[in-house]
Design a protein around this motif. Structure first.
Motif, PDB file in Angstrom:
ATOM      1  N   VAL A  86      39.952  46.242  39.673  1.00  0.00           N
ATOM      2  CA  VAL A  86      40.549  45.012  39.152  1.00  0.00           C
ATOM      3  C   VAL A  86      39.403  44.048  38.849  1.00  0.00           C
ATOM      4  N   MET A  87      39.255  43.683  37.580  1.00  0.00           N
ATOM      5  CA  MET A  87      38.240  42.715  37.184  1.00  0.00           C
ATOM      6  C   MET A  87      38.843  41.328  37.379  1.00  0.00           C
ATOM      7  N   PHE A  88      38.369  40.632  38.412  1.00  0.00           N
ATOM      8  CA  PHE A  88      39.010  39.382  38.830  1.00  0.00           C
ATOM      9  C   PHE A  88      38.048  38.210  38.685  1.00  0.00           C
ATOM     10  N   LYS A  89      38.580  37.095  38.208  1.00  0.00           N
ATOM     11  CA  LYS A  89      37.824  35.847  38.124  1.00  0.00           C
ATOM     12  C   LYS A  89      38.683  34.725  38.686  1.00  0.00           C
ATOM     13  N   GLY A  90      38.161  34.006  39.667  1.00  0.00           N
ATOM     14  CA  GLY A  90      38.915  32.934  40.298  1.00  0.00           C
ATOM     15  C   GLY A  90      39.140  31.761  39.372  1.00  0.00           C
ATOM     16  N   SER A  91      40.196  31.006  39.646  1.00  0.00           N
ATOM     17  CA  SER A  91      40.483  29.830  38.828  1.00  0.00           C
ATOM     18  C   SER A  91      39.415  28.765  38.995  1.00  0.00           C
ATOM     19  N   ARG A  92      38.822  28.714  40.190  1.00  0.00           N
ATOM     20  CA  ARG A  92      37.716  27.809  40.473  1.00  0.00           C
ATOM     21  C   ARG A  92      36.826  28.443  41.531  1.00  0.00           C
ATOM     22  N   LYS A  93      35.577  28.053  41.557  1.00  0.00           N
ATOM     23  CA  LYS A  93      34.627  28.683  42.474  1.00  0.00           C
ATOM     24  C   LYS A  93      35.032  28.504  43.921  1.00  0.00           C
ATOM     25  N   ASP A  94      35.517  27.311  44.287  1.00  0.00           N
ATOM     26  CA  ASP A  94      35.870  27.064  45.676  1.00  0.00           C
ATOM     27  C   ASP A  94      37.183  27.729  46.071  1.00  0.00           C
ATOM     28  N   ARG A  95      37.937  28.255  45.101  1.00  0.00           N
ATOM     29  CA  ARG A  95      39.200  28.935  45.405  1.00  0.00           C
ATOM     30  C   ARG A  95      39.083  30.449  45.284  1.00  0.00           C
ATOM     31  N   GLU A  96      37.934  30.930  44.830  1.00  0.00           N
ATOM     32  CA  GLU A  96      37.797  32.350  44.521  1.00  0.00           C
ATOM     33  C   GLU A  96      38.052  33.226  45.743  1.00  0.00           C
TER      34      GLU A  96
ATOM     35  N   ARG B  60      30.105  37.940  39.373  1.00  0.00           N
ATOM     36  CA  ARG B  60      28.733  38.079  39.889  1.00  0.00           C
ATOM     37  C   ARG B  60      28.420  39.504  40.341  1.00  0.00           C
ATOM     38  N   ASP B  61      29.448  40.365  40.483  1.00  0.00           N
ATOM     39  CA  ASP B  61      29.229  41.744  40.923  1.00  0.00           C
ATOM     40  C   ASP B  61      29.214  42.735  39.764  1.00  0.00           C
ATOM     41  N   GLU B  62      29.300  42.252  38.542  1.00  0.00           N
ATOM     42  CA  GLU B  62      29.402  43.172  37.405  1.00  0.00           C
ATOM     43  C   GLU B  62      28.145  44.014  37.228  1.00  0.00           C
ATOM     44  N   LYS B  63      26.983  43.478  37.594  1.00  0.00           N
ATOM     45  CA  LYS B  63      25.746  44.257  37.485  1.00  0.00           C
ATOM     46  C   LYS B  63      25.783  45.450  38.441  1.00  0.00           C
ATOM     47  N   ASN B  64      26.220  45.218  39.683  1.00  0.00           N
ATOM     48  CA  ASN B  64      26.345  46.322  40.641  1.00  0.00           C
ATOM     49  C   ASN B  64      27.427  47.308  40.214  1.00  0.00           C
ATOM     50  N   PHE B  65      28.478  46.786  39.605  1.00  0.00           N
ATOM     51  CA  PHE B  65      29.549  47.665  39.133  1.00  0.00           C
ATOM     52  C   PHE B  65      29.057  48.578  38.016  1.00  0.00           C
ATOM     53  N   ASP B  66      28.267  48.043  37.109  1.00  0.00           N
ATOM     54  CA  ASP B  66      27.704  48.874  36.028  1.00  0.00           C
ATOM     55  C   ASP B  66      26.812  49.969  36.603  1.00  0.00           C
ATOM     56  N   ALA B  67      26.080  49.650  37.684  1.00  0.00           N
ATOM     57  CA  ALA B  67      25.214  50.652  38.309  1.00  0.00           C
ATOM     58  C   ALA B  67      26.036  51.783  38.922  1.00  0.00           C
ATOM     59  N   ILE B  68      27.216  51.451  39.444  1.00  0.00           N
ATOM     60  CA  ILE B  68      28.088  52.478  40.026  1.00  0.00           C
ATOM     61  C   ILE B  68      28.577  53.428  38.945  1.00  0.00           C
ATOM     62  N   GLU B  69      29.046  52.882  37.829  1.00  0.00           N
ATOM     63  CA  GLU B  69      29.529  53.730  36.743  1.00  0.00           C
ATOM     64  C   GLU B  69      28.405  54.598  36.174  1.00  0.00           C
ATOM     65  N   LYS B  70      27.213  54.048  36.156  1.00  0.00           N
ATOM     66  CA  LYS B  70      26.066  54.826  35.676  1.00  0.00           C
ATOM     67  C   LYS B  70      25.743  55.958  36.638  1.00  0.00           C
TER      68      LYS B  70
ATOM     69  N   THR C 264      46.638  37.163  34.141  1.00  0.00           N
ATOM     70  CA  THR C 264      45.351  36.934  33.467  1.00  0.00           C
ATOM     71  C   THR C 264      44.619  35.741  34.036  1.00  0.00           C
ATOM     72  N   LYS C 265      45.376  34.776  34.572  1.00  0.00           N
ATOM     73  CA  LYS C 265      44.764  33.587  35.149  1.00  0.00           C
ATOM     74  C   LYS C 265      45.352  33.344  36.519  1.00  0.00           C
ATOM     75  N   ALA C 266      44.499  33.083  37.470  1.00  0.00           N
ATOM     76  CA  ALA C 266      44.978  32.824  38.820  1.00  0.00           C
ATOM     77  C   ALA C 266      45.812  31.552  38.842  1.00  0.00           C
ATOM     78  N   PRO C 267      46.949  31.530  39.547  1.00  0.00           N
ATOM     79  CA  PRO C 267      47.810  30.347  39.578  1.00  0.00           C
ATOM     80  C   PRO C 267      47.155  29.201  40.309  1.00  0.00           C
TER      81      PRO C 267
ATOM     82  N   ALA D 274      41.382  19.311  49.090  1.00  0.00           N
ATOM     83  CA  ALA D 274      40.630  18.112  49.480  1.00  0.00           C
ATOM     84  C   ALA D 274      39.587  17.759  48.443  1.00  0.00           C
ATOM     85  N   ASP D 275      38.981  18.796  47.823  1.00  0.00           N
ATOM     86  CA  ASP D 275      37.982  18.540  46.792  1.00  0.00           C
ATOM     87  C   ASP D 275      38.619  17.887  45.568  1.00  0.00           C
ATOM     88  N   ASP D 276      39.842  18.368  45.230  1.00  0.00           N
ATOM     89  CA  ASP D 276      40.527  17.762  44.083  1.00  0.00           C
ATOM     90  C   ASP D 276      40.812  16.291  44.346  1.00  0.00           C
TER      91      ASP D 276
END
Length: 498
Positions: A223-233, A359-369, A384-387, A394-396
């Motif tokens: 699952v290629m996942f991207k958080g809605s915000r860095k602090d919520r990832e 940030r892990d896509e580089k390691n993921f490409d190495a696995i497939e290779k 497609t987008k995290a709710p 508190a940050d908000d």
């Protein structure tokens, strides 16, 4: 088809194999056992879950069936990278040697030295140990390695990852040159190749599968996942894991969940338990007794989810694991093969799923290779987008607060001015700044000429402003605003006094 009865094993060992329910050896077993019985060095390369442990345990028992060990001088030595793997080798030894009178000792951390010393003093035929604890006993003078006839190194590439190679080289130097060496690994890194060239003599190389390949019985997905915000990832990623587990339903009878860091292991296990999942952590910082209880509970079916670091990725034989979840993409591509090798063992079907953040896509490409295969992409359970969370964090709330601005202080002259004059003050100040007056220029020059002396006096002064806005003689110093610093005011007093 080759059977165990065709491999010239001890009849008592064959009886134990038959009682365990095995008839046909795996390819690595069929390839490694005959040259090992002939006394040759063996270099075995095979993917995890192919039966490497029995490849050296069976010939070792057969070769040691005759003879007796002397006190503190083991006849054979088996080195393992982790406590769990060493304990598993000891279990295999008990299974296959139950009709042969051989003794063993298990030297691992987390167990009393005294208990281990008692076993060594009696004399053991097979010494199963982790490198660190073995060297501890040797340095204490409790162990002599001059009588080792067979030395086994299991999961050598894991030894490399854990930094045990210097210890392995030292242990090789402590054993006799005439020993027989059985060397097993899932991958063959250049450093491992160097050690085999140095310490193995014309070894029989058995490679039953291409290096670092995953079993064909394992269904893979990511699952290629991207958080809605860095602090919520992190929290959203844990939710993705729970939804992936729920999506498998009853097919997920049990699973191992791998994390890269020990802190994440604890966090994920705690999160799963919070939401009602039967989970427990296992990593290197836990007490050995707790690790043993957790692993036994998972093997017995009492625990459904085992959240683990890579300490559990190698060599642990839990045949009935239905799923493996990689919560983190492993930093080393080879670790991916070992992780997913915990499922789909002994011909069973298994499923391995992974969550990959940007940030892990580089390691993921190495696995497939490495595995020379594209891992199928799975739909994100969150969409497609995290709710967005229902309640602002508190940050908000902190970002939503208006920034406070500092209002300028009013001088006494401003307080006494009428409203019309106050309104014109900014324009007057702008004029003063843009076009300095003659007396301002004279004041600036005088300040520059006496700058050193003024600084010295300023260091001794109290640093407070003169609220009167003028000097002691009543002459106001112009060009410096409404508040003249004390050290500058004193310089003008001296000038007028002279």
């Amino acid at each position: 088809m080759t059977k165990f009865s065709d491999l010239n094993l001890n009849p008592k060992v064959l009886k134990a194999i038959d009682e365990a329910g095995y008839e046909t050896p795996t390819p690595i077993q069929a390839g490694a056992i005959p040259p090992a019985l002939e006394g040759r060095d063996v270099l075995g390369i095979a993917q995890t879950g192919t039966g490497k442990t029995a490849s050296f345990t069976l010939p070792l028992i057969t070769m040691l069936a005759r003879g007796r060990a002397r006190a503190r001088m083991p006849r054979s030595l088996v080195l393992c990278p982790t406590r769990e793997l060493a304990a598993q080798v000891a279990e295999n030894f008990d299974t296959y040697a139950k009709h042969v009178k051989l003794t063993k000792a298990l030297l691992i951390g987390g167990v009393s030295f005294k208990e281990q010393d008692i076993l060594i003093d009696k004399g053991v035929d097979v010494l199963i140990a982790t490198p660190g604890r073995l060297l501890d006993h040797f340095e204490r003078g409790k162990l002599i390695l001059n009588d080792v006839k067979v030395m086994v190194v299991d999961e050598a590439d894991r030894m490399l990852d854990m930094g045990f190679i210097p210890d392995i080289e030292r242990i090789f130097g402590l054993t006799p040159f005439t020993r027989q060496t059985l060397f097993f690994s899932a991958t063959m890194a250049p450093e491992i190749e160097r050690i085999t060239n140095t310490f193995l003599s014309n070894p029989e190389r058995i490679e039953v599968a291409r290096q670092a390949t995953a079993s064909e019985t394992i269904e893979q997905g990511v699952v290629m996942f991207k958080g809605s915000r860095k602090d919520r990832e992190a929290s959203e990623k844990r939710k993705v894991l729970r939804l992936m587990i729920d999506g498998e339903g009853e097919k997920c009878t049990n699973a191992i969940i791998f994390c890269n860091r020990k802190t994440d292991v604890d966090t994920v296990a705690k999160s799963l338990k919070k939401y009602g999942y039967d989970a427990a952590p296992i990593h290197g910082d836990l007490d050995q007794s707790q690790r043993t209880r957790t692993l036994e509970g998972f093997r017995n079916g009492e625990l459904r989810f085992l959240v683990a670091s890579d300490v559990a990725a190698r060599g642990l034989d839990v045949p009935s694991v239905s799923h493996v979840f990689n919560f983190d993409v492993p930093s080393h591509a080879e670790d991916y093969v070992h992780r997913i090798g915990r499922t789909g063992r002994a011909g069973r079907d298994g499923k391995a799923m992974m969550i990959c953040v940007p940030r892990d896509e580089k390691n993921f490409d190495a696995i497939e290779k490495l595995i020379q295969k594209e891992i199928p992409r799975l739909d994100n359970p969150l969409g497609t987008k995290a709710p967005e969370p229902a309640e602002a964090s508190a940050d908000d709330k902190a970002e939503a607060k208006p920034k406070r601005t500092r209002r300028p202080r009013k001088s006494k002259d401003d307080a006494n001015q009428p409203e019309e004059v106050k309104a014109e003050a900014p324009a007057q100040e702008a004029d003063v700044k843009d076009t300095p007056k003659p007396e301002q220029e004279a004041t600036a020059k005088a300040s520059n000429n006496r700058g050193g002396r003024s600084s010295e006096r300023g260091g001794r002064g109290k640093g407070r402003n003169d609220d009167r806005g003028g000097d002691r003689g009543g002459n106001k110093v112009v060009g410096l605003g409404d508040h003249t610093p004390t050290f500058i005011q004193l310089s003008f007093d001296e000038r007028r006094a002279s």
